[in-house]
Design a protein around this motif. Structure first.
Motif, PDB file in Angstrom:
ATOM      1  N   GLN A  67      -3.777  10.267  -7.503  1.00 37.92           N
ATOM      2  CA  GLN A  67      -4.669   9.460  -8.329  1.00 37.92           C
ATOM      3  C   GLN A  67      -3.881   8.462  -9.166  1.00 37.92           C
ATOM      4  OE1 GLN A  67      -8.231  10.004  -7.928  1.00 37.92           O
ATOM      5  NE2 GLN A  67      -7.087  10.900  -6.237  1.00 37.92           N
ATOM      6  N   MET A  68      -2.770   8.899  -9.722  1.00 31.58           N
ATOM      7  CA  MET A  68      -1.931   7.995 -10.514  1.00 31.58           C
ATOM      8  C   MET A  68      -1.255   6.957  -9.610  1.00 31.58           C
ATOM      9  SD  MET A  68      -2.668   9.200 -13.388  1.00 31.58           S
ATOM     10  CE  MET A  68      -1.627   8.113 -14.365  1.00 31.58           C
ATOM     11  N   TRP A  69      -0.853   7.381  -8.435  1.00 31.97           N
ATOM     12  CA  TRP A  69      -0.178   6.469  -7.514  1.00 31.97           C
ATOM     13  C   TRP A  69      -1.114   5.356  -7.060  1.00 31.97           C
ATOM     14  CZ3 TRP A  69       4.612   5.375  -6.553  1.00 31.97           C
ATOM     15  CH2 TRP A  69       4.943   4.613  -5.422  1.00 31.97           C
ATOM     16  N   ASN A  70      -2.371   5.654  -6.909  1.00 32.36           N
ATOM     17  CA  ASN A  70      -3.325   4.657  -6.416  1.00 32.36           C
ATOM     18  C   ASN A  70      -3.676   3.591  -7.449  1.00 32.36           C
ATOM     19  OD1 ASN A  70      -3.643   5.362  -3.702  1.00 32.36           O
ATOM     20  ND2 ASN A  70      -5.046   7.024  -4.214  1.00 32.36           N
ATOM     21  N   ARG A  71      -3.035   3.638  -8.614  1.00 36.85           N
ATOM     22  CA  ARG A  71      -3.164   2.538  -9.563  1.00 36.85           C
ATOM     23  C   ARG A  71      -2.369   1.309  -9.117  1.00 36.85           C
ATOM     24  NH1 ARG A  71      -1.716   5.708 -15.003  1.00 36.85           N
ATOM     25  NH2 ARG A  71      -1.954   3.641 -15.971  1.00 36.85           N
ATOM     26  N   TRP A  72      -1.385   1.491  -8.244  1.00 38.18           N
ATOM     27  CA  TRP A  72      -0.672   0.329  -7.714  1.00 38.18           C
ATOM     28  C   TRP A  72      -1.636  -0.515  -6.868  1.00 38.18           C
ATOM     29  CZ3 TRP A  72       3.962  -0.661  -9.625  1.00 38.18           C
ATOM     30  CH2 TRP A  72       4.785   0.387 -10.059  1.00 38.18           C
ATOM     31  N   PRO A  73      -1.534  -1.828  -6.935  1.00 36.24           N
ATOM     32  CA  PRO A  73      -2.514  -2.669  -6.224  1.00 36.24           C
ATOM     33  C   PRO A  73      -2.423  -2.599  -4.709  1.00 36.24           C
ATOM     34  CG  PRO A  73      -0.806  -4.025  -7.230  1.00 36.24           C
ATOM     35  CD  PRO A  73      -0.620  -2.634  -7.768  1.00 36.24           C
ATOM     36  N   THR A  74      -1.308  -2.124  -4.178  1.00 38.77           N
ATOM     37  CA  THR A  74      -1.160  -2.053  -2.719  1.00 38.77           C
ATOM     38  C   THR A  74      -1.204  -0.621  -2.195  1.00 38.77           C
ATOM     39  OG1 THR A  74       1.252  -1.996  -2.947  1.00 38.77           O
ATOM     40  CG2 THR A  74       0.222  -4.167  -2.640  1.00 38.77           C
ATOM     41  N   ALA A  75      -1.577   0.344  -3.033  1.00 38.99           N
ATOM     42  CA  ALA A  75      -1.526   1.746  -2.627  1.00 38.99           C
ATOM     43  C   ALA A  75      -2.805   2.166  -1.914  1.00 38.99           C
ATOM     44  CB  ALA A  75      -1.292   2.636  -3.839  1.00 38.99           C
ATOM     45  N   GLY A  76      -2.691   3.241  -1.125  1.00 38.94           N
ATOM     46  CA  GLY A  76      -3.863   3.871  -0.539  1.00 38.94           C
ATOM     47  C   GLY A  76      -4.005   3.671   0.953  1.00 38.94           C
ATOM     48  N   PRO A  77      -5.154   4.071   1.495  1.00 41.66           N
ATOM     49  CA  PRO A  77      -5.404   3.935   2.930  1.00 41.66           C
ATOM     50  C   PRO A  77      -5.679   2.487   3.315  1.00 41.66           C
ATOM     51  CG  PRO A  77      -7.345   4.815   1.836  1.00 41.66           C
ATOM     52  CD  PRO A  77      -6.277   4.732   0.787  1.00 41.66           C
ATOM     53  N   THR A  78      -5.604   2.220   4.598  1.00 40.70           N
ATOM     54  CA  THR A  78      -5.829   0.870   5.111  1.00 40.70           C
ATOM     55  C   THR A  78      -6.797   0.908   6.290  1.00 40.70           C
ATOM     56  OG1 THR A  78      -3.882   1.094   6.549  1.00 40.70           O
ATOM     57  CG2 THR A  78      -3.555   0.001   4.420  1.00 40.70           C
ATOM     58  N   ALA A  79      -7.522  -0.179   6.466  1.00 41.53           N
ATOM     59  CA  ALA A  79      -8.337  -0.372   7.666  1.00 41.53           C
ATOM     60  C   ALA A  79      -7.418  -0.737   8.832  1.00 41.53           C
ATOM     61  CB  ALA A  79      -9.361  -1.470   7.417  1.00 41.53           C
ATOM     62  N   PRO A  80      -7.891  -0.639  10.062  1.00 41.42           N
ATOM     63  CA  PRO A  80      -7.056  -1.015  11.202  1.00 41.42           C
ATOM     64  C   PRO A  80      -6.581  -2.469  11.131  1.00 41.42           C
ATOM     65  CG  PRO A  80      -8.949   0.241  11.944  1.00 41.42           C
ATOM     66  CD  PRO A  80      -9.183  -0.065  10.499  1.00 41.42           C
ATOM     67  N   PHE A  81      -5.321  -2.677  11.486  1.00 38.85           N
ATOM     68  CA  PHE A  81      -4.747  -4.023  11.527  1.00 38.85           C
ATOM     69  C   PHE A  81      -4.921  -4.669  12.902  1.00 38.85           C
ATOM     70  CE2 PHE A  81      -2.374  -1.804   8.191  1.00 38.85           C
ATOM     71  CZ  PHE A  81      -2.490  -2.711   7.146  1.00 38.85           C
ATOM     72  N   ARG A  82      -4.977  -3.850  13.943  1.00 40.61           N
ATOM     73  CA  ARG A  82      -5.190  -4.262  15.336  1.00 40.61           C
ATOM     74  C   ARG A  82      -3.931  -4.800  16.007  1.00 40.61           C
ATOM     75  NH1 ARG A  82      -9.894  -1.531  16.220  1.00 40.61           N
ATOM     76  NH2 ARG A  82     -11.367  -2.014  14.528  1.00 40.61           N
ATOM     77  N   THR A  83      -3.158  -5.668  15.315  1.00 46.90           N
ATOM     78  CA  THR A  83      -1.962  -6.240  15.927  1.00 46.90           C
ATOM     79  C   THR A  83      -0.827  -6.254  14.913  1.00 46.90           C
ATOM     80  OG1 THR A  83      -2.383  -8.535  15.266  1.00 46.90           O
ATOM     81  CG2 THR A  83      -3.372  -7.773  17.355  1.00 46.90           C
ATOM     82  N   ALA A  84       0.403  -6.311  15.433  1.00 42.32           N
ATOM     83  CA  ALA A  84       1.567  -6.401  14.547  1.00 42.32           C
ATOM     84  C   ALA A  84       1.549  -7.700  13.762  1.00 42.32           C
ATOM     85  CB  ALA A  84       2.850  -6.278  15.369  1.00 42.32           C
ATOM     86  N   ASP A  85       1.106  -8.778  14.389  1.00 40.46           N
ATOM     87  CA  ASP A  85       1.021 -10.057  13.665  1.00 40.46           C
ATOM     88  C   ASP A  85       0.063  -9.952  12.484  1.00 40.46           C
ATOM     89  OD1 ASP A  85       2.868 -11.352  15.224  1.00 40.46           O
ATOM     90  OD2 ASP A  85       1.386 -12.320  16.521  1.00 40.46           O
ATOM     91  N   ALA A  86      -1.070  -9.289  12.682  1.00 38.97           N
ATOM     92  CA  ALA A  86      -2.029  -9.130  11.596  1.00 38.97           C
ATOM     93  C   ALA A  86      -1.435  -8.292  10.467  1.00 38.97           C
ATOM     94  CB  ALA A  86      -3.312  -8.495  12.118  1.00 38.97           C
TER      95      ALA A  86
END
Length: 364
Positions: A176-195
């Motif tokens: 919970q404390m770690w997710n205060r960072w603006p880039t922390a947490g889960p991600t949606a699929p990126f689909r490609t390395a370029d993305a």
């Protein structure tokens, strides 16, 4: 695969103490590796706060080899801490309240300027597992498919019920404390390395991240090594549990890679269910329901772990890890998570007893 572990440094009373620089110096003077030798991690190095250090294994193929490396890393870090008048403890947040002291370095100073209270209060310790991949294309295919299972890994590793001397009601308040960072947490699929690369570049360009190393996703492409780096777990109280998490991470990567080759699409396309599943795992650990893919429906934690094991069984069989994983899981179910153990010790002797027992468990 390799494991990086962050640890807390405490004094004789169990209060966080800022002796990381002295501990790293003691390690190096004693003939230890420099911090940049042997990816991933290697040696002993300081972290954001002077009340923490980090160690890491060399890349390993076998779980027995990894277990030796994890224990050796903990032992040498503990010895270095003692030489600096501190003690090493593998808890993901401090049971006892204490100050933080920013480690020296231009990057840390820039982080403190940019993120203010988030940095000042960030005294958390995680476990990061690196698993090698052929290239960024394979890595992104893996990231897109492992996300829904990462909350189960968090539930297995929960080891941070306390914050500033108080039981938070969470099994992993670290997450919970770690997710205060603006880039922390889960991600949606990126689909490609370029993305993926565009997403990283965009976050840095936006100013919310200082550099690519600040992509604090639950799982990411390592900015330093040819690996997928899974970062969702608390640092584990016991070395056995760190090995268990690493084995499951490797099996997740292998299973996801095979799915990509077979044309199996990601099972999710939005991040909101993953955030909910991560919160659920942090709140109750293995003591309640977990949200399970593909529909992120609640099931008892024991059933969720069993279903993850079934999902990973072919990869675990092929690596020869299945029997070891089953044994390590059985031990975990018998004694409970790190959070469970900490609370049991607190009931017997209060927070000082939590720290004393955890110091011993760290190098057991």
């Amino acid at each position: 695969m390799g494991v990086e572990e962050e640890y807390l440094l405490v004094d004789a009373e169990g209060v966080p103490t800022g002796v990381a620089e002295a501990a790293v110096r003691a390690h190096e003077q004693g003939g230890g590796e420099a911090a940049d030798e042997g990816p991933p991690g290697g040696g002993l190095e300081k972290e954001l706060q002077e009340q923490q250090v980090e160690t890491g294994t060399h890349p390993c193929l076998e779980l027995d080899e990894l277990a030796v490396e994890v224990r050796q890393g903990r032992a040498r870090a503990s010895a270095a801490a003692l030489q600096a008048d501190g003690r090493l403890v593998a808890v993901a947040t401090s049971p006892m309240s204490g100050p933080t002291t920013l480690s020296r370095g231009a990057r840390y100073e820039a982080m403190a300027q940019a993120y203010a209270l988030t940095v000042r209060e960030q005294l958390t310790s995680g476990c990061h597992v690196h698993v090698s991949v052929a290239d960024d294309d394979e890595g992104v295919a893996v990231l897109d498919r492992i996300g829904p299972w990462l909350p189960v890994l968090l539930a297995l590793s929960v080891n941070s019920p306390y914050w500033h001397g108080e039981d938070t009601g969470y099994s992993s308040i670290r997450s919970q404390m770690w997710n205060r960072w603006p880039t922390a947490g889960p991600t949606a699929p990126f689909r490609t390395a370029d993305a993926y690369r565009r997403a990283v570049t965009g976050l840095v360009a936006s100013g919310v991240a200082l550099d690519p190393a600040m992509m604090y996703f639950d799982a990411r492409l390592s900015p330093r090594y040819p690996t997928v780096e899974i970062r969702v777990a608390d640092v584990c109280l016991r070395a056995d549990d760190a090995v268990l998490v690493a084995a499951l991470c490797r099996a997740l990567v292998e299973t996801a890679s095979r799915q990509a080759v077979d044309g199996v699409p990601p099972s999710h396309d939005r991040v909101e269910p993953l955030r909910a599943a991560t919160w659920r795992a942090a709140r109750s650990g293995l003591g309640g329901d977990l949200l399970l893919p593909p529909f992120m429906t609640p099931v008892p934690a024991r059933d969720a772990v069993a279903q993850m094991l079934d999902h990973l069984r072919p990869a675990l069989v092929d690596s020869g890890d299945l029997a070891t994983v089953q044994d390590l899981l059985a031990r975990l179910w018998q004694r409970g998570t790190g959070a469970d153990e900490q609370r049991a010790w607190a009931r017997e002797g209060g927070l000082p007893a939590v720290v004393e027992n955890a110091v011993a468990a760290t190098i057991a």
